[in-house]
Design a protein around this motif. Structure first.
Motif, short mmCIF file in Angstrom:
data_model
loop_
_atom_site.label_atom_id
_atom_site.label_comp_id
_atom_site.label_asym_id
_atom_site.label_seq_id
_atom_site.Cartn_x
_atom_site.Cartn_y
_atom_site.Cartn_z
N ASP A 115 0.83 -1.21 0.00
CA ASP A 115 0.00 0.00 0.00
C ASP A 115 0.86 1.26 0.00
OD1 ASP A 115 -2.33 -1.44 -0.05
OD2 ASP A 115 -2.79 -1.21 2.07
N GLU A 116 1.91 1.24 0.82
CA GLU A 116 2.79 2.42 0.90
C GLU A 116 3.53 2.64 -0.42
OE1 GLU A 116 3.85 2.10 5.60
OE2 GLU A 116 5.52 2.36 4.20
N ALA A 117 3.98 1.53 -1.03
CA ALA A 117 4.71 1.67 -2.31
C ALA A 117 3.79 2.27 -3.37
CB ALA A 117 5.24 0.30 -2.75
N ILE A 118 2.52 1.84 -3.38
CA ILE A 118 1.58 2.36 -4.37
C ILE A 118 1.29 3.85 -4.08
CG2 ILE A 118 -0.85 2.23 -5.11
CD1 ILE A 118 -0.55 -0.83 -4.94
N ARG B 190 3.28 5.96 -2.71
CA ARG B 190 4.47 6.72 -3.13
C ARG B 190 4.47 6.91 -4.64
NH1 ARG B 190 7.44 3.86 0.56
NH2 ARG B 190 8.10 2.36 -1.01
N GLN B 191 4.22 5.79 -5.37
CA GLN B 191 4.26 5.87 -6.83
C GLN B 191 3.16 6.79 -7.36
OE1 GLN B 191 4.13 1.85 -8.37
NE2 GLN B 191 6.23 1.42 -7.75
N MET C 100 -2.66 -1.00 -10.40
CA MET C 100 -1.39 -0.58 -9.78
C MET C 100 -0.83 -1.71 -8.92
SD MET C 100 -2.25 3.26 -8.51
CE MET C 100 -3.04 4.41 -9.60
N GLU C 101 -1.72 -2.42 -8.22
CA GLU C 101 -1.26 -3.54 -7.38
C GLU C 101 -0.59 -4.60 -8.25
OE1 GLU C 101 -3.99 -4.21 -3.48
OE2 GLU C 101 -4.93 -4.82 -5.34
#
Ligand code: S3P
Length: 187
Positions: free
Chosen positions: A47-50, A52-53, A73-74
């Protein structure tokens, strides 16, 4: 694996990458941090990586781009992720719903399903407003029916399942190791 090897394994933690799946509030993020602290595994928080992106919180992604965009996105993140040898990936609760995601996880590690009763989930998510799918639906009936819809997919994806109710993170980590070891010995 003999007894000595089992003990050594318990000391050093899981061998490969671990993907933690399960319903919102099942404890994936907390357990990922605990596995990292105990065994030096690198954490990937999906969730955090998404966020950020995308440059915005999950709730804004849902509100402005829609759930389907979030699901894409996932999948993009998961299929481009090239975790090293000992990563623990804390997956969003919906990740195991897509077969393409499950295949990507299977290719690079073991899939651990963290379970909890609807009552435990409700208690854990009650104070948070970062989960758009639960906004306005924080009640046992809704959680129960959403869980029931997802149950079979979680089950089919998982190499092992570990219950989290009433346990602290250290206990859950040791249950995960034991479950993975038992599975390895079976197969
Ligand atoms: C979702 C779970 C959330 C987040 C998004 C959708 C789901 O992650 O990915 O709100 O469909 O179950 P957590 O399981 O980490 O809360």
């Amino acid at each position: 694996m003999n007894e000595l090897e089992s003990l050594q394994q318990a000391e050093r933690g899981p061998d490969g990458n671990l993907f933690l799946i399960g319903f919102m509030g099942a404890g994936k993020s907390t357990v990922a941090q605990a596995l990292s602290a105990l065994y030096g595994m690198e954490v990937v928080e999906m969730d955090e990586a998404i966020e950020r992106q995308a440059g915005m919180p999950i709730s804004d992604i849902f509100a402005t781009l829609g759930e389907e965009a979030f699901r894409q996105m996932e999948t993009r993140l998961l299929t481009t992720l090239e975790p090293g040898q000992r990563c623990v990936v804390s997956c969003g609760g919906g990740v195991a719903m897509r077969e393409v995601n499950v295949q990507a996880m299977r290719r690079s590690g073991s899939i651990v399903w963290l379970t909890a009763t609807p009552e435990t989930i409700l208690a854990r998510v009650a104070g948070s407003d970062s989960r758009p799918l639960l906004e306005g639906h924080k009640d046992i009936g809704y959680i129960q029916s959403m869980m029931a819809q997802r149950q079979l997919k979680y089950e089919a994806a998982a190499d092992v399942a570990v219950a989290t109710d009433g346990k602290d993170a250290a206990q859950i980590c040791s249950d995960i190791l034991a479950a993975l070891q038992a599975r390895r010995q079976e197969g």
